[in-house]
Design an enzyme around this catalytic site. Sequence first.
Site, PDB file in Angstrom:
ATOM      1  N   SER A  23      25.223  88.034  -3.079  1.00 56.60           N
ATOM      2  CA  SER A  23      24.957  88.262  -4.406  1.00 56.60           C
ATOM      3  C   SER A  23      23.439  88.240  -5.030  1.00 56.60           C
ATOM      4  O   SER A  23      22.817  87.245  -4.104  1.00 56.60           O
ATOM      5  CB  SER A  23      25.722  87.831  -5.456  1.00 56.60           C
ATOM      6  N   GLN A  25      37.838  72.675   0.123  1.00 54.27           N
ATOM      7  CA  GLN A  25      39.566  72.368   0.654  1.00 54.27           C
ATOM      8  C   GLN A  25      40.287  73.479   0.031  1.00 54.27           C
ATOM      9  O   GLN A  25      41.260  73.869   0.956  1.00 54.27           O
ATOM     10  CB  GLN A  25      39.872  71.009  -0.399  1.00 54.27           C
ATOM     11  N   GLU A  79      39.817  76.756  -0.177  1.00 53.95           N
ATOM     12  CA  GLU A  79      39.745  77.808   0.545  1.00 53.95           C
ATOM     13  C   GLU A  79      40.170  77.604   2.164  1.00 53.95           C
ATOM     14  O   GLU A  79      40.651  78.681   2.679  1.00 53.95           O
ATOM     15  CB  GLU A  79      38.045  78.264   0.842  1.00 53.95           C
ATOM     16  N   THR A  82      33.357  71.859   2.465  1.00 56.04           N
ATOM     17  CA  THR A  82      32.215  71.312   1.617  1.00 56.04           C
ATOM     18  C   THR A  82      32.419  70.216   0.762  1.00 56.04           C
ATOM     19  O   THR A  82      31.672  69.406   0.287  1.00 56.04           O
ATOM     20  CB  THR A  82      31.315  72.327   1.267  1.00 56.04           C
ATOM     21  N   SER A  83      33.800  70.306   0.118  1.00 52.42           N
ATOM     22  CA  SER A  83      34.106  69.362  -0.999  1.00 52.42           C
ATOM     23  C   SER A  83      35.650  69.361  -0.779  1.00 52.42           C
ATOM     24  O   SER A  83      36.361  70.294  -0.455  1.00 52.42           O
ATOM     25  CB  SER A  83      33.861  70.096  -2.254  1.00 52.42           C
ATOM     26  N   GLY A 110      27.024  76.282  -3.356  1.00 51.69           N
ATOM     27  CA  GLY A 110      27.571  76.510  -2.082  1.00 51.69           C
ATOM     28  C   GLY A 110      26.815  77.480  -1.509  1.00 51.69           C
ATOM     29  O   GLY A 110      26.641  77.336   0.087  1.00 51.69           O
ATOM     30  N   ASP A 111      25.949  78.487  -1.934  1.00 52.58           N
ATOM     31  CA  ASP A 111      25.017  79.251  -1.304  1.00 52.58           C
ATOM     32  C   ASP A 111      24.024  78.390  -0.721  1.00 52.58           C
ATOM     33  O   ASP A 111      23.368  78.839   0.357  1.00 52.58           O
ATOM     34  CB  ASP A 111      24.496  80.304  -2.216  1.00 52.58           C
TER      35      ASP A 111
END
Length: 424
Positions: free
Chosen positions: A124, A263, A265, A298-299, A346-347
Amino acid sequence: MGGSGSVGAVSEGLWGAVGVWVQRECGGGRGPFKWRCRALPAHSGSGLADVKAFRCLRRSPESAAWARRFALPCAPGGSALPGEGRLRLRLRPAACSCGSGGRAGRAGGMEAEEARCRVLSIQSHVVCGYVGNKAASFPLQVLGFEVDPVNSVQFSNHTGYAHWKGQMLNSDELHELYEGLKLNNVNHYDYVLTGYTRDASFLATVVDIVQELKLQNSDLVYVCDPVMGDKWKGEGSMYVPKELLPVYRDRVVPVADIITPNQFEAELLTGRKIHTEKEALEVMDMLHAMGPETVVITSSDLQGSLGSDFLIALGSQRKTRADGTKVTQRIRMESPKVDADFVGTGDLFAAMLLAWTHKHPNNLKVACEKTVSAMQHVLQRTIKCAKAHAGKGNKPSPAQLELRMVQSKKDIENPEIIIKATEL
């Protein structure tokens, strides 16, 4: 180009670039210019070649400097006579060279037109703020990568604001953009990076593009952030249409090389819940089995050794040795939580992980330490500035919480390691 034994046949296009470089760097673009190049045998695989540049120079300070640089014969008064200059260039097979620790590595000596590491980033875009390509392009460029962004959406700002306006790119339009790259023969990439999208057909077209790019470059690395949802107060929720899940699970993950799910996802992709670190490692093994070599959760809401004020990230990298055996490196990282609703983190994480795994391809621990430490520097600077602008006791607005990306350039480029990883 040849491999380790000799330079071999060199494409006309590369020699053309050499000529342009010599003219630009040495001749200032003045006067008639002729050049020719001759590839010499490489010495010990170094891939050296001689380039003989012939130039008829006018009398000028530039011509005198060019003559001194390449020991050309000079006429009285300091101007160069038509003569021959020789420079040595290091050549290698077509591979990216950004970053000294990368898969190709940076060559020594002068390079006529350095082979650049190119990233096709399909994400995006916002006019104001930092999410998607706006969050990914700057850090990648700072770290030496060429970024070709395709904007899956173009919004005035991210959707955390009260209002936003803009347009979305559909799968046909994505295909049309890619066809334009193909027609000009500029669809040559070392990495593909993807993030948020809301359309299943658009995502399927991304997969088609990745597969085609991998056919023409078997070393291409696809970094995918499978953005689907997250947990709030322990409850998971998808913020993309549910029909994207089977596309990610069945088509995207199998062609991805690096994935960065949170987590929730990771649980969606595998159908397994995570309650313990052991279960998280089992889920990462399942994701490896689906295709990716590197998996970073990532988390998570797992409890770490430092307490509930720290966020747990887990990483796993599975490499295949020359003898066919596999070796897996696993790491855990605990970073302090920041009490704010940031957007674009996140990006930024996926982009920096791409860069640091490129520079440290066989050391996930170091790559993650640099990625997460840089993230902390950016977030701490952002929250400090946001609170200062909001005033004491006031909650910062979405505009005030936009990532302080440009102000963090030095931390992105050379992060001080403040978050250490533990090998499991």
